[in-house]
Design a protein around this motif. Structure first.
Motif, short mmCIF file in Angstrom:
data_model
loop_
_atom_site.label_atom_id
_atom_site.label_comp_id
_atom_site.label_asym_id
_atom_site.label_seq_id
_atom_site.Cartn_x
_atom_site.Cartn_y
_atom_site.Cartn_z
N ILE A 68 2.04 1.60 -19.54
CA ILE A 68 0.86 2.14 -20.21
C ILE A 68 0.73 0.01 -21.50
N GLY A 69 1.85 -0.44 -22.35
CA GLY A 69 1.17 -1.73 -22.77
C GLY A 69 1.38 -2.76 -21.38
N ALA A 73 -2.50 -3.97 -20.68
CA ALA A 73 -3.53 -6.03 -20.93
C ALA A 73 -3.39 -5.97 -19.92
N GLY A 74 -3.95 -5.56 -18.95
CA GLY A 74 -4.72 -6.19 -17.42
C GLY A 74 -3.80 -6.28 -16.20
N GLY A 75 -2.05 -5.73 -16.42
CA GLY A 75 -1.18 -5.95 -15.68
C GLY A 75 -1.30 -5.46 -14.43
N THR A 79 3.59 -4.81 -11.21
CA THR A 79 4.58 -5.75 -12.30
C THR A 79 4.70 -3.99 -13.34
N GLY A 80 3.61 -3.12 -13.55
CA GLY A 80 3.92 -1.96 -14.47
C GLY A 80 4.41 -1.30 -13.92
N ALA A 81 5.05 -0.57 -12.60
CA ALA A 81 6.37 0.22 -12.64
C ALA A 81 7.04 -0.75 -12.67
N ALA A 82 7.54 -2.56 -12.25
CA ALA A 82 8.58 -2.80 -12.22
C ALA A 82 9.02 -3.05 -13.78
N PRO A 210 -0.29 -14.73 -14.94
CA PRO A 210 -1.36 -12.52 -14.79
C PRO A 210 -0.86 -12.27 -15.99
N ALA A 211 -1.64 -11.13 -15.64
CA ALA A 211 -1.42 -10.54 -17.20
C ALA A 211 -0.27 -9.53 -16.91
N GLY A 212 0.75 -9.27 -17.96
CA GLY A 212 2.62 -7.97 -17.72
C GLY A 212 3.28 -8.93 -16.94
N MET A 213 3.02 -10.53 -16.65
CA MET A 213 4.00 -11.42 -15.73
C MET A 213 4.98 -11.47 -17.04
N PRO A 214 4.93 -11.85 -17.86
CA PRO A 214 5.44 -12.61 -19.61
C PRO A 214 6.80 -12.08 -20.20
#
Lengths: 235, 99
Positions: A68-69, A73-75, A79-82, A210-214
């Protein structure tokens, strides 16, 4: 949490009652976290059904908060699953420690795997008697599963009746929850250094990726760096 | 959203199952043990930093930073989980109210 699990010379009914009492206690504590997960998930843009699906199916607190984080944040979905999957790596290690104790086969192994958690593993490993340890695993796992999911639903439904979430400071609830989850793990200077390094790398990456990647890049970079430092220190 | 939920769920479940099935020798290697201890710390720290200081692609210091600082102190003092969350959120809420 009671420390009665270390006493071995007492009757089974007493031991069983102590294990079950601890299991319910842990379930209630985790339920409080589930309440905030349910609310935060809906505020991050997930539906109530999606929020409940996360708690029922993924059933791993840190991984769920990560999904959810990152997505909030638009990820991207991958990325979310990883990120969620990487946070679940520790469960493999718990499973390994539990395998010889539980000795599960077939369908029971498939069900048992779902209940491999921080809490159920810790409670099982804290017991010296194998019978108590097995009961602690199942009782804690089931107690946490039931209360975590009820709390998630309550939190998700409650989020809708709340006023503006930012006015209540609820966007700080997730980082505050993560800090509370993180600090007990920060034993020793090396882990503190790792945490600070990961945080700094993530912030440097925010304008670039992109969002989530950092978060993903910072986590992996910090791990590689930690191993490199260890190797250099060994020489 | 559903893609992330289902893929993430699959990944998390398979990792749980792997631990119960994999031969001991693989996961007993020190590097594997260490990585699984370090990964959650690094990922959670990075997540906290981004959620506290990032606004889109910009870095900002706002009410979230103050709320985070209070939550950090509370957590360092071993306050109960819910109190840490309430203090962090409450600090940000009060700051937004008076500014």
């Amino acid at each position: 949490m009671s420390t009665t699990g270390t006493i071995t010379d007492r009757s089974w009914p007493q031991a069983r009652a102590a294990v079950l009492r601890d299991a319910v206690g842990v379930g209630v504590a985790v339920g409080a976290l589930g309440l905030s997960f349910g609310a935060l998930s809906v505020l991050a843009g997930f539906t109530v059904a999606q929020t409940c699906a996360l708690s029922l199916l993924m059933f791993s607190g840190a991984s769920q908060f990560a999904v959810i984080g990152v997505m909030g944040a638009g990820g991207g979905a991958l990325t979310g699953a990883a990120t969620a999957t990487l946070l679940g790596v520790r469960n493999s290690l718990y499973g390994l420690n539990l395998a010889s104790l539980l000795r599960l086969r077939g369908a029971r192994r498939l069900v048992g795997a779902h209940l491999v958690l921080d809490e159920s593993s810790a409670m099982a490993m804290a017991r010296t008697d194998p019978r108590e340890a097995r009961l602690a695993f199942w009782a804690t796992g089931i107690s946490v599963f039931v209360l975590w999911n009820i709390a998630t639903l309550a939190g998700a439904l409650g989020a809708h009746v709340l006023p503006d979430p930012e006015a209540l400071g609820l966007d700080v609830a997730a980082p505050a929850a993560f800090v509370a989850l993180l600090l007990p793990r920060l034993r020793g200077r090396r882990l503190w250094a790792l945490a600070v390094a990961a945080a700094v790398i993530a912030l440097i990456m925010v304008p670039l990726l992109p969002a989530g990647m950092p978060v993903l890049v910072a986590g992996l970079t910090a791990i590689v760096a930690a191993f490199a430092v260890r190797r250099a220190g060994d020489r | 959203m559903w893609t992330a939920i289902l893929l993430g769920t699959l990944g998390v479940y398979l990792l749980k199952l792997v631990g119960l099935c994999v031969p001991k020798s693989v996961l007993e290697q020190p590097q594997v043990q260490e990585a699984s201890a370090l990964l959650p710390v690094a990922l959670l720290a990075a997540l906290v930093a981004v959620q506290t200081f990032a606004a889109g692609h910009d870095l900002v210091i706002d009410a979230r930073a103050a709320g985070f600082a209070v939550a950090l102190v509370a957590a360092l003092l071993r306050a109960p989980f819910l109190l840490v969350v309430a203090l962090g959120a409450g600090t940000a809420a009060v700051l937004r109210l008076i500014t």
